[in-house]
Design an enzyme around this catalytic site. Structure first.
Site, mmCIF file in Angstrom:
data_model
loop_
_atom_site.group_PDB
_atom_site.id
_atom_site.type_symbol
_atom_site.label_atom_id
_atom_site.label_comp_id
_atom_site.label_asym_id
_atom_site.label_seq_id
_atom_site.Cartn_x
_atom_site.Cartn_y
_atom_site.Cartn_z
ATOM 1 N N ALA A 10 20.602 10.871 24.958
ATOM 2 C CA ALA A 10 21.261 12.106 25.409
ATOM 3 C C ALA A 10 22.232 11.755 26.530
ATOM 4 O O ALA A 10 21.835 11.219 27.560
ATOM 5 C CB ALA A 10 20.223 13.106 25.897
ATOM 6 N N MET A 11 23.501 12.066 26.325
ATOM 7 C CA MET A 11 24.552 11.731 27.290
ATOM 8 C C MET A 11 25.052 13.008 27.952
ATOM 9 O O MET A 11 25.511 13.932 27.272
ATOM 10 C CB MET A 11 25.714 11.030 26.586
ATOM 11 C CG MET A 11 25.322 9.788 25.805
ATOM 12 S SD MET A 11 24.818 8.423 26.866
ATOM 13 C CE MET A 11 26.381 8.000 27.621
ATOM 14 N N SER A 12 25.003 13.048 29.283
ATOM 15 C CA SER A 12 25.442 14.238 30.012
ATOM 16 C C SER A 12 26.802 14.065 30.671
ATOM 17 O O SER A 12 27.371 15.024 31.194
ATOM 18 C CB SER A 12 24.419 14.579 31.095
ATOM 19 O OG SER A 12 24.398 13.567 32.089
ATOM 20 N N VAL A 15 25.924 9.687 35.818
ATOM 21 C CA VAL A 15 25.621 8.268 36.013
ATOM 22 C C VAL A 15 24.271 7.883 35.416
ATOM 23 O O VAL A 15 24.118 6.779 34.867
ATOM 24 C CB VAL A 15 25.686 7.919 37.525
ATOM 25 C CG1 VAL A 15 24.604 8.669 38.304
ATOM 26 C CG2 VAL A 15 25.553 6.424 37.752
ATOM 27 N N ASP A 16 23.271 8.749 35.466
ATOM 28 C CA ASP A 16 21.930 8.391 34.992
ATOM 29 C C ASP A 16 21.891 8.156 33.488
ATOM 30 O O ASP A 16 21.372 7.137 33.025
ATOM 31 C CB ASP A 16 20.936 9.475 35.387
ATOM 32 C CG ASP A 16 20.781 9.605 36.896
ATOM 33 O OD1 ASP A 16 20.939 8.593 37.586
ATOM 34 O OD2 ASP A 16 20.523 10.730 37.372
ATOM 35 N N SER A 17 22.425 9.091 32.706
ATOM 36 C CA SER A 17 22.412 8.914 31.253
ATOM 37 C C SER A 17 23.329 7.779 30.827
ATOM 38 O O SER A 17 23.064 7.096 29.830
ATOM 39 C CB SER A 17 22.804 10.216 30.548
ATOM 40 O OG SER A 17 24.111 10.624 30.908
ATOM 41 N N MET A 36 25.350 17.149 24.462
ATOM 42 C CA MET A 36 24.939 18.499 24.072
ATOM 43 C C MET A 36 25.794 19.536 24.776
ATOM 44 O O MET A 36 25.895 19.530 26.004
ATOM 45 C CB MET A 36 23.467 18.731 24.452
ATOM 46 C CG MET A 36 22.474 18.014 23.596
ATOM 47 S SD MET A 36 20.776 18.250 24.230
ATOM 48 C CE MET A 36 20.758 16.990 25.516
ATOM 49 N N CYS A 101 14.687 24.763 29.667
ATOM 50 C CA CYS A 101 15.739 24.070 28.929
ATOM 51 C C CYS A 101 15.223 22.754 28.353
ATOM 52 O O CYS A 101 15.475 22.427 27.197
ATOM 53 C CB CYS A 101 16.937 23.826 29.844
ATOM 54 S SG CYS A 101 18.292 22.949 29.054
ATOM 55 N N CYS A 222 20.654 24.792 34.836
ATOM 56 C CA CYS A 222 20.752 23.820 33.764
ATOM 57 C C CYS A 222 21.874 24.161 32.790
ATOM 58 O O CYS A 222 21.889 25.233 32.183
ATOM 59 C CB CYS A 222 19.419 23.763 33.018
ATOM 60 S SG CYS A 222 19.376 22.610 31.650
#
Length: 455
Positions: A10-12, A15-17, A36, A101, A222
């Site tokens: 899952a790419m947001s 930096v974390d994903s 998403m 969510c 969210c």
């Protein structure tokens, strides 16, 4: 050489994903990045970063030379998350959309998309959390049918996957994962489990992800982002003006636009008042918000709450709770608040009573009570009612002692019923009044709630 496992990340656009995808690629997996879209920003006021986030996620996937997909859950988010949020505010509660969510969007719809549509062997996210499985063990998990009874048969899953706090306790996100299903957890990899945020940033810099390093961390609702909450919520809920009422004297201190624009413990900015006042209770039948003159007023302090049916991540419920009827563990209802020792009692309908070792400030209906045992997150349940406040108990003790009550507000607020100190407070609940007649009504100046979605 074995078959390369396929992991959907899952790419947001953060930096974390981005680093999660980088680590998966370095471990030799076939990685697919998926962004998403869960909120339709076309008709919204204010700044929305959805398009920019999608572009940033795409750039990372291009740098990593991995496939990129975009999937829309706008309709699902509206019906399963945002509509729930509005209903909770209508009931006088304060919901946590991030937990809902994760439960319904990321770890249900996205999980199903990753495993069924894209045929992934596992999914991954950039959460700071870990499970009891090593990464390779994730690929050998079988699907477990949902329970047909109130509780899942504890022998049905002999080795349930457990959820543990990540190495970076300041960034630990198990609180937000406390409602996800066992099935989704069994097929999920958390690449950042053993990393700190500072190290993740260094990895991002080394990989050339400068465009995501410059971004601020998202702190808003969210997928909706940071907004002026009062203005935002009043686009969807009809204003219900009412009074700020002093909990101690019953004096009207000012007016507000709706009880749903405030949560317990929040500072109430009352015109003409120099001193700070804080919301301590709500009465949605009269639209009154009760306020107190200090941030740690006894009316904000409680030690007892009840949840709706509790969601246990690994066992339903804990074997210790079944055996002894009570369990000692730790509790929190806000993400970064310190863990507090508590005693949990199980009810026949699956709900639980929680009594904390000391009174806590601003326990709030609608928030989630999340339980921990050491570094393991046991699960969570939505808070639906509260025990009496310290202020109510003080008033009760004065009445028992035959002393005149120091304040008169209790007779004006039906939710502040006096409970004697020697009584068991559990059956006498103090919570936000629920009025089923308050239906969601679109605001007249905005007759079509946005975003427009098919039924």
């Amino acid at each position: 050489m074995g078959v390369v496992k396929h992991v959907v990340c899952a790419m947001s656009g953060g930096v974390d994903s981005s680093v999660a995808a980088l680590l998966l690629k370095r471990r030799g997996y076939h990685v697919t990045g998926v962004f998403m879209k869960n909120w339709d920003s076309l008709d919204e006021k204010g700044v929305c970063t959805t398009e920019r986030d999608c572009e940033d996620a795409y750039k990372v996937c291009r740098q990593l030379d991995i496939p990129f997909h975009q999937v829309s859950y706008v309709k699902e988010y509206w019906h399963e998350v945002f509509s729930n949020l509005l209903r909770e505010y209508q009931r006088g509660r304060t919901p946590n959309p991030d937990i809902i969510c994760n439960k319904h969007i990321k770890f249900k719809h996205f999980y199903q998309y990753a495993t069924n549509t894209l045929g992934a062997d596992a999914m991954a996210t950039g959460h700071y959390a870990r499970t009891s499985l090593e990464d390779e063990e994730v690929f050998h998990q079988r699907h477990v049918l949902p329970p047909q009874t109130l509780f899942r048969d504890r022998f049905e899953i002999r080795n349930p996957v457990r959820l543990f706090q990540g190495a970076d306790l300041l960034k630990d996100q198990t609180f937000f994962l406390s409602q996800i299903s066992q099935n989704a957890l069994r097929r999920t990899i958390f690449p950042l489990a053993s990393l700190t945020k500072d190290f993740v940033k260094k990895m991002a810099a080394g990989a050339g992800f400068e465009h995501v390093l410059k971004k601020k961390e998202s702190m808003g609702i969210c997928f909706i982002g940071e907004r002026n909450f009062e203005e935002f919520i009043l686009e969807y809920l009809e204003p219900r003006p009412g009074n700020f009422v002093c909990i101690e004297t019953g004096k009207v201190m000012g007016e507000h636009k709706g009880w749903f624009t405030f949560t317990l413990g929040q500072r109430a900015r009352i015109g003409g008042q120099r001193d700070a006042w804080f919301v301590v209770d709500k009465d949605i039948t009269t639209n009154d918000l009760f306020v107190a003159p200090t941030t740690n007023h006894p009316a904000l302090l409680r030690d007892t709450l009840r949840t709706e049916r509790f969601h246990w991540i690994a066992e339903e419920p804990s074997a210790e709770l079944i055996r002894t009827k009570m369990m000692e563990c730790q509790f929190r209802f806000q993400h970064q608040m310190p863990l507090t020792p508590c005693t949990v009692t199980l009810n026949q309908d699956g709900s639980v009573w929680i009594m904390t070792a000391k009174p806590l400030r601003a326990l709030t209906p609608g928030q989630f009570a999340v339980l921990y045992k050491g570094d393991e997150c046991l699960g969570s349940g939505k808070i639906i009612s509260l025990g009496p406040s310290e202020y109510t108990l003080q008033q009760g003790r004065q009445r028992l002692a035959g002393k005149p009550l120091t304040h008169s507000s209790t007779s004006q607020n039906p939710s502040h019923k006096l409970i004697a100190a020697n009584q068991n407070p559990s059956p006498r609940l103090v919570s936000a009044n629920q009025n089923p007649s308050h239906r969601l009504v679109p605001v007249k100046r905005n007759p079509t709630p946005r975003p427009l979605l098919p039924k």
